[in-house]
Design a protein around this motif. Sequence first.
Motif, mmCIF file in Angstrom:
data_model
loop_
_atom_site.group_PDB
_atom_site.id
_atom_site.type_symbol
_atom_site.label_atom_id
_atom_site.label_comp_id
_atom_site.label_asym_id
_atom_site.label_seq_id
_atom_site.Cartn_x
_atom_site.Cartn_y
_atom_site.Cartn_z
ATOM 1 N N VAL A 10 0.841 -1.190 0.000
ATOM 2 C CA VAL A 10 0.000 0.000 0.000
ATOM 3 C C VAL A 10 0.885 1.251 0.000
ATOM 4 C CG1 VAL A 10 -1.696 1.344 1.313
ATOM 5 C CG2 VAL A 10 -1.931 -1.149 1.133
ATOM 6 N N ASN A 56 -4.957 -9.328 -5.310
ATOM 7 C CA ASN A 56 -6.294 -8.806 -5.101
ATOM 8 C C ASN A 56 -7.022 -8.599 -6.430
ATOM 9 O OD1 ASN A 56 -8.388 -7.876 -3.549
ATOM 10 N ND2 ASN A 56 -7.270 -6.155 -2.664
ATOM 11 N N ALA A 99 -1.525 -7.912 6.036
ATOM 12 C CA ALA A 99 -2.462 -7.979 4.911
ATOM 13 C C ALA A 99 -3.575 -8.959 5.233
ATOM 14 C CB ALA A 99 -1.746 -8.408 3.630
ATOM 15 N N ALA A 133 -4.121 -9.616 -0.195
ATOM 16 C CA ALA A 133 -4.286 -8.204 -0.534
ATOM 17 C C ALA A 133 -2.941 -7.491 -0.402
ATOM 18 C CB ALA A 133 -5.318 -7.567 0.381
ATOM 19 N N ALA A 134 -2.902 -6.236 -0.819
ATOM 20 C CA ALA A 134 -1.685 -5.431 -0.665
ATOM 21 C C ALA A 134 -1.320 -5.319 0.815
ATOM 22 C CB ALA A 134 -1.890 -4.050 -1.273
ATOM 23 N N THR A 136 -0.047 -3.556 4.119
ATOM 24 C CA THR A 136 0.015 -2.262 4.790
ATOM 25 C C THR A 136 1.190 -2.273 5.755
ATOM 26 O OG1 THR A 136 -2.382 -1.950 4.638
ATOM 27 C CG2 THR A 136 -1.209 -0.646 6.302
ATOM 28 N N ARG A 207 -14.939 -11.735 -0.151
ATOM 29 C CA ARG A 207 -14.413 -10.438 0.283
ATOM 30 C C ARG A 207 -13.994 -10.542 1.744
ATOM 31 N NH1 ARG A 207 -14.307 -4.987 -0.864
ATOM 32 N NH2 ARG A 207 -14.541 -3.584 0.927
ATOM 33 N N THR A 209 -12.002 -8.704 5.046
ATOM 34 C CA THR A 209 -11.623 -7.403 5.585
ATOM 35 C C THR A 209 -11.036 -7.552 6.978
ATOM 36 O OG1 THR A 209 -13.850 -7.032 6.502
ATOM 37 C CG2 THR A 209 -13.413 -6.161 4.284
ATOM 38 N N LEU A 213 -6.731 -2.339 7.092
ATOM 39 C CA LEU A 213 -5.987 -2.941 5.994
ATOM 40 C C LEU A 213 -6.806 -2.901 4.720
ATOM 41 C CD1 LEU A 213 -4.553 -6.149 7.725
ATOM 42 C CD2 LEU A 213 -3.632 -3.812 7.731
ATOM 43 N N GLU A 214 -6.123 -3.032 3.566
ATOM 44 C CA GLU A 214 -6.837 -3.112 2.303
ATOM 45 C C GLU A 214 -7.696 -4.367 2.260
ATOM 46 O OE1 GLU A 214 -5.083 -2.320 -1.894
ATOM 47 O OE2 GLU A 214 -5.076 -4.506 -1.679
ATOM 48 N N ALA A 215 -8.958 -4.231 1.832
ATOM 49 C CA ALA A 215 -9.836 -5.392 1.700
ATOM 50 C C ALA A 215 -9.354 -6.295 0.575
ATOM 51 C CB ALA A 215 -11.269 -4.944 1.427
#
Length: 222
Positions: A10, A56, A99, A133-134, A136, A207, A209, A213-215
């Motif tokens: 991110v 992602n 992540a 995901a990306a 963080t 999905r 979450t 953090l990026e979903a």
Amino acid sequence: MPTAPTVPVVGGGRFPVHRIYCVGRNYAAHAREMGFEPDREAPFFFLKPADAVVENGATIAYPRMTGNYHHEVELVVAIGGSARDVPVERASELVFGYAVGLDMTRRDLQLAARDKGRPWDTGKAFDFSAPCAAITRKEEAGNINAATMRLEVNGELRQQSPLSLLIWSIDEIIHWLSLYFDLMPGDLIYTGTPEGVGPVVSGDTLRGTIGGLEALEVKIGR
């Protein structure tokens, strides 16, 4: 020659993946739904190949040789330093970031192997089994231990748990893992999944979450 797998960071940059470690049965309720009583014996680990990472937004083909393909949402810890035999109180120094990940599982193959006392590789370490995901960076992620993790399939809530319910904390996982392996920059640690694991089929959208953090969102193809 195949290129080395990486995960976006991110804010820019890429995180080259060295190894993917996974922690088994690290939430009490999930241990029970899999037929085990949770306890504080030493944690156990299994590995996935680095190129099992899926970025992602990808569509993942429904894997071959299974009729029971399961989701397991997890917090992923990205390691940014090298060390062995890390004390618990210094483990956080190795963390680059966090992540949302999925430990996708061919449950029928995993259980068949488990019941015969065989390795889990065909059930866990297959192609495209580690969406992520990306990442963080740690300093931008806030208090990760206070966050809640969720997974929805087609908008329906399947899994939800505070990360505070980990049997083994992030620092303890890093400590134990470093006793068995030399940790290296680029390692990803999938820290375990809560209760609510279940099957997905072609056409499903997943999905995941975790607050701050990026979903993560992926779709199951054919």
